[in-house]
Design a protein around this motif. Structure first.
Motif, PDB file in Angstrom:
ATOM      1  N   MET A  22       0.819  -1.214   0.000  1.00 55.07           N
ATOM      2  CA  MET A  22       0.000   0.000   0.000  1.00 55.07           C
ATOM      3  C   MET A  22       0.855   1.267   0.000  1.00 55.07           C
ATOM      4  O   MET A  22       0.578   2.208  -0.746  1.00 55.07           O
ATOM      5  CB  MET A  22      -0.944   0.007   1.207  1.00 55.07           C
ATOM      6  CG  MET A  22      -2.008  -1.048   1.163  1.00 55.07           C
ATOM      7  SD  MET A  22      -2.903  -1.041   2.735  1.00 55.07           S
ATOM      8  CE  MET A  22      -4.540  -1.389   2.163  1.00 55.07           C
ATOM      9  N   ILE A  23       1.879   1.287   0.822  1.00 59.48           N
ATOM     10  CA  ILE A  23       2.763   2.452   0.883  1.00 59.48           C
ATOM     11  C   ILE A  23       3.485   2.632  -0.444  1.00 59.48           C
ATOM     12  O   ILE A  23       3.601   3.757  -0.950  1.00 59.48           O
ATOM     13  CB  ILE A  23       3.740   2.335   2.070  1.00 59.48           C
ATOM     14  CG1 ILE A  23       2.964   2.464   3.385  1.00 59.48           C
ATOM     15  CG2 ILE A  23       4.842   3.391   1.971  1.00 59.48           C
ATOM     16  CD1 ILE A  23       3.771   2.126   4.624  1.00 59.48           C
ATOM     17  N   ASP A  24       3.950   1.540  -1.031  1.00 56.66           N
ATOM     18  CA  ASP A  24       4.620   1.606  -2.341  1.00 56.66           C
ATOM     19  C   ASP A  24       3.706   2.180  -3.417  1.00 56.66           C
ATOM     20  O   ASP A  24       4.183   2.740  -4.397  1.00 56.66           O
ATOM     21  CB  ASP A  24       5.106   0.223  -2.784  1.00 56.66           C
ATOM     22  CG  ASP A  24       6.304  -0.263  -1.995  1.00 56.66           C
ATOM     23  OD1 ASP A  24       6.928   0.544  -1.277  1.00 56.66           O
ATOM     24  OD2 ASP A  24       6.612  -1.468  -2.101  1.00 56.66           O
ATOM     25  N   ARG A  25       2.407   2.043  -3.246  1.00 63.83           N
ATOM     26  CA  ARG A  25       1.451   2.547  -4.235  1.00 63.83           C
ATOM     27  C   ARG A  25       0.828   3.879  -3.822  1.00 63.83           C
ATOM     28  O   ARG A  25      -0.163   4.317  -4.375  1.00 63.83           O
ATOM     29  CB  ARG A  25       0.375   1.516  -4.513  1.00 63.83           C
ATOM     30  CG  ARG A  25       0.923   0.535  -5.554  1.00 63.83           C
ATOM     31  CD  ARG A  25       0.430  -0.845  -5.349  1.00 63.83           C
ATOM     32  NE  ARG A  25       1.136  -1.777  -6.214  1.00 63.83           N
ATOM     33  CZ  ARG A  25       2.282  -2.382  -5.880  1.00 63.83           C
ATOM     34  NH1 ARG A  25       2.875  -2.115  -4.738  1.00 63.83           N
ATOM     35  NH2 ARG A  25       2.858  -3.232  -6.702  1.00 63.83           N
ATOM     36  N   GLY A  26       1.437   4.516  -2.842  1.00 65.33           N
ATOM     37  CA  GLY A  26       1.047   5.876  -2.493  1.00 65.33           C
ATOM     38  C   GLY A  26      -0.067   6.026  -1.484  1.00 65.33           C
ATOM     39  O   GLY A  26      -0.700   7.084  -1.434  1.00 65.33           O
ATOM     40  N   ALA A  27      -0.298   5.007  -0.648  1.00 68.73           N
ATOM     41  CA  ALA A  27      -1.310   5.169   0.399  1.00 68.73           C
ATOM     42  C   ALA A  27      -0.931   6.383   1.251  1.00 68.73           C
ATOM     43  O   ALA A  27       0.239   6.605   1.561  1.00 68.73           O
ATOM     44  CB  ALA A  27      -1.389   3.910   1.261  1.00 68.73           C
ATOM     45  N   ASN A  28      -1.921   7.156   1.616  1.00 70.35           N
ATOM     46  CA  ASN A  28      -1.703   8.417   2.318  1.00 70.35           C
ATOM     47  C   ASN A  28      -1.357   8.189   3.782  1.00 70.35           C
ATOM     48  O   ASN A  28      -2.216   7.849   4.584  1.00 70.35           O
ATOM     49  CB  ASN A  28      -2.955   9.290   2.191  1.00 70.35           C
ATOM     50  CG  ASN A  28      -2.772  10.666   2.762  1.00 70.35           C
ATOM     51  OD1 ASN A  28      -1.733  11.001   3.322  1.00 70.35           O
ATOM     52  ND2 ASN A  28      -3.803  11.482   2.621  1.00 70.35           N
ATOM     53  N   LEU A  29      -0.109   8.425   4.135  1.00 68.04           N
ATOM     54  CA  LEU A  29       0.343   8.265   5.521  1.00 68.04           C
ATOM     55  C   LEU A  29      -0.058   9.459   6.384  1.00 68.04           C
ATOM     56  O   LEU A  29      -0.003   9.391   7.602  1.00 68.04           O
ATOM     57  CB  LEU A  29       1.864   8.104   5.576  1.00 68.04           C
ATOM     58  CG  LEU A  29       2.423   6.877   4.873  1.00 68.04           C
ATOM     59  CD1 LEU A  29       3.946   6.923   4.885  1.00 68.04           C
ATOM     60  CD2 LEU A  29       1.926   5.610   5.530  1.00 68.04           C
ATOM     61  N   ARG A  30      -0.463  10.541   5.750  1.00 64.05           N
ATOM     62  CA  ARG A  30      -0.810  11.763   6.490  1.00 64.05           C
ATOM     63  C   ARG A  30      -2.313  11.966   6.665  1.00 64.05           C
ATOM     64  O   ARG A  30      -2.733  12.933   7.269  1.00 64.05           O
ATOM     65  CB  ARG A  30      -0.208  12.967   5.778  1.00 64.05           C
ATOM     66  CG  ARG A  30       1.304  12.942   5.820  1.00 64.05           C
ATOM     67  CD  ARG A  30       1.887  14.234   5.317  1.00 64.05           C
ATOM     68  NE  ARG A  30       3.321  14.198   5.470  1.00 64.05           N
ATOM     69  CZ  ARG A  30       4.169  14.256   4.472  1.00 64.05           C
ATOM     70  NH1 ARG A  30       3.731  14.382   3.238  1.00 64.05           N
ATOM     71  NH2 ARG A  30       5.464  14.208   4.695  1.00 64.05           N
TER      72      ARG A  30
END
Length: 86
Positions: free
Chosen positions: A67-75
């Motif tokens: 998910m993070i690699d595909r740009g999931a919003n951490l903010r």
């Protein structure tokens, strides 16, 4: 097509989504992203929880990384103002 396409698009099967997130299988995650346009960047429209939060709740590191690699919003902030990084 993803095996629970009808369930997710018509009746919204949480069991099917949970299984994919828990598995961490990149192929299944990719297929899920094709079935749910807001996945993994957005939120579950029913619970208003981010898909990343949902992924974290099942504890599959490979799913979270995908998910993070595909740009999931951490903010993205929840209703309490917290991010997944709080």
């Amino acid at each position: 097509s993803y095996p629970c396409h009808r369930a997710m698009t018509e009746t919204y099967s949480y069991d099917a989504i949970h299984q994919v997130l828990a598995s961490g299988n990149p192929r299944d995650l990719e297929q899920l992203s094709q079935e749910l346009p807001e996945f993994p960047h957005g939120e579950d429209p029913k619970t208003r929880t981010s898909w990343l939060e949902f992924g974290i709740s099942v504890g599959a590191i490979s799913t979270i990384e995908w998910m993070i690699d595909r740009g999931a919003n951490l903010r993205r902030r929840d209703s309490c103002g917290d991010t997944v990084l709080h």
